[in-house]
Enzyme design. Structure first.
Site, PDB file in Angstrom:
ATOM      1  N   HIS A 139      39.836  20.285  15.819  1.00 50.94           N
ATOM      2  CA  HIS A 139      39.686  20.396  14.242  1.00 50.94           C
ATOM      3  C   HIS A 139      40.690  21.503  14.061  1.00 50.94           C
ATOM      4  O   HIS A 139      41.056  22.374  14.833  1.00 50.94           O
ATOM      5  CB  HIS A 139      38.087  20.694  14.167  1.00 50.94           C
ATOM      6  CG  HIS A 139      37.470  19.634  14.368  1.00 50.94           C
ATOM      7  ND1 HIS A 139      36.144  19.593  13.810  1.00 50.94           N
ATOM      8  CD2 HIS A 139      37.468  18.263  14.928  1.00 50.94           C
ATOM      9  CE1 HIS A 139      35.482  18.328  14.088  1.00 50.94           C
ATOM     10  NE2 HIS A 139      36.358  17.894  14.759  1.00 50.94           N
TER      11      HIS A 139
ATOM     12  N   GLU B 269      40.285  24.188  12.468  1.00 46.88           N
ATOM     13  CA  GLU B 269      39.656  25.579  12.705  1.00 46.88           C
ATOM     14  C   GLU B 269      39.827  25.930  14.267  1.00 46.88           C
ATOM     15  O   GLU B 269      40.493  27.076  14.565  1.00 46.88           O
ATOM     16  CB  GLU B 269      38.298  25.861  12.182  1.00 46.88           C
ATOM     17  CG  GLU B 269      38.100  25.706  10.657  1.00 46.88           C
ATOM     18  CD  GLU B 269      37.852  24.084  10.481  1.00 46.88           C
ATOM     19  OE1 GLU B 269      37.020  24.100   9.278  1.00 46.88           O
ATOM     20  OE2 GLU B 269      38.010  23.266  11.081  1.00 46.88           O
TER      21      GLU B 269
ATOM     22  N   CYS C  77      32.473  22.498  10.100  1.00 41.39           N
ATOM     23  CA  CYS C  77      31.717  21.530  10.605  1.00 41.39           C
ATOM     24  C   CYS C  77      30.698  22.381  11.877  1.00 41.39           C
ATOM     25  O   CYS C  77      31.094  23.663  12.017  1.00 41.39           O
ATOM     26  CB  CYS C  77      32.101  20.324  11.491  1.00 41.39           C
ATOM     27  SG  CYS C  77      32.942  20.729  12.895  1.00 41.39           S
TER      28      CYS C  77
ATOM     29  N   CYS D 291      32.999  23.716  14.586  1.00 40.02           N
ATOM     30  CA  CYS D 291      33.977  24.779  14.145  1.00 40.02           C
ATOM     31  C   CYS D 291      33.116  26.326  13.720  1.00 40.02           C
ATOM     32  O   CYS D 291      33.578  26.983  14.105  1.00 40.02           O
ATOM     33  CB  CYS D 291      34.658  24.157  12.972  1.00 40.02           C
ATOM     34  SG  CYS D 291      35.874  22.965  13.437  1.00 40.02           S
TER      35      CYS D 291
END
Length: 158
Positions: A55, A57, A85, A88
């Protein structure tokens, strides 16, 4: 909110477009800032790297930690194009980021097919009630490693 915050968020949003348009993954971007300078950038690369943890991040956190040669990002702020999320968010906490700025919300993400609410719900359940079977094995053996860690005098705590 100062112009500098808006500029950093604009970069995170631009990365969300860049990664998506390059076919790297979903429409998510992030930057990490230290002392008013961007030190790391990331966009979602889940589908292009076959890595479900890639992801935006997490990509940015990995890059920042490598650059700074540390596993802690104290003194850093993260700007992300979407509310993090659960994975993350956990990574952000583990990295000790000082503050998070976000643009889109979890609800916005869910409306385009990125709904992680089920993870939040699963975490709240007792292990034996979760959808994914989780079976404990060999705890007695594994606890020996924990005890050795507890007794280790030269460990680096985190």
């Amino acid at each position: 909110m100062s112009d500098i915050h808006h500029q950093f968020m604009a970069e995170a949003i631009a990365l969300s477009f860049e990664g998506m348009r390059l076919g790297k993954g979903g429409p998510f971007g992030a930057v990490i800032v230290k002392e008013h300078k961007i030190i790391a950038k990331g966009y979602n690369q889940v589908t292009s790297t076959n890595d479900p943890t890639a992801h935006a991040e997490v990509v940015a956190i990995r890059q920042a930690c490598q650059l700074l040669q540390t596993f802690e990002l104290k003194g850093c702020e993260l700007y992300t194009s979407c509310e993090p999320c659960p994975m993350c968010l956990a990574a952000i906490y583990w990295a000790s980021v000082d503050k998070v700025y976000y643009a889109n919300t979890k609800v916005d993400a869910a409306q385009i097919g990125f709904d992680d609410n089920f993870i939040d719900q699963e975490i709240k359940l007792p292990i034996n009630k979760r959808k994914m079977p989780m079976i404990q094995l060999r705890q007695d053996e594994a606890l020996k490693a924990f005890q050795e860690w507890a007794d280790k005098e030269d460990k680096i705590e985190y």
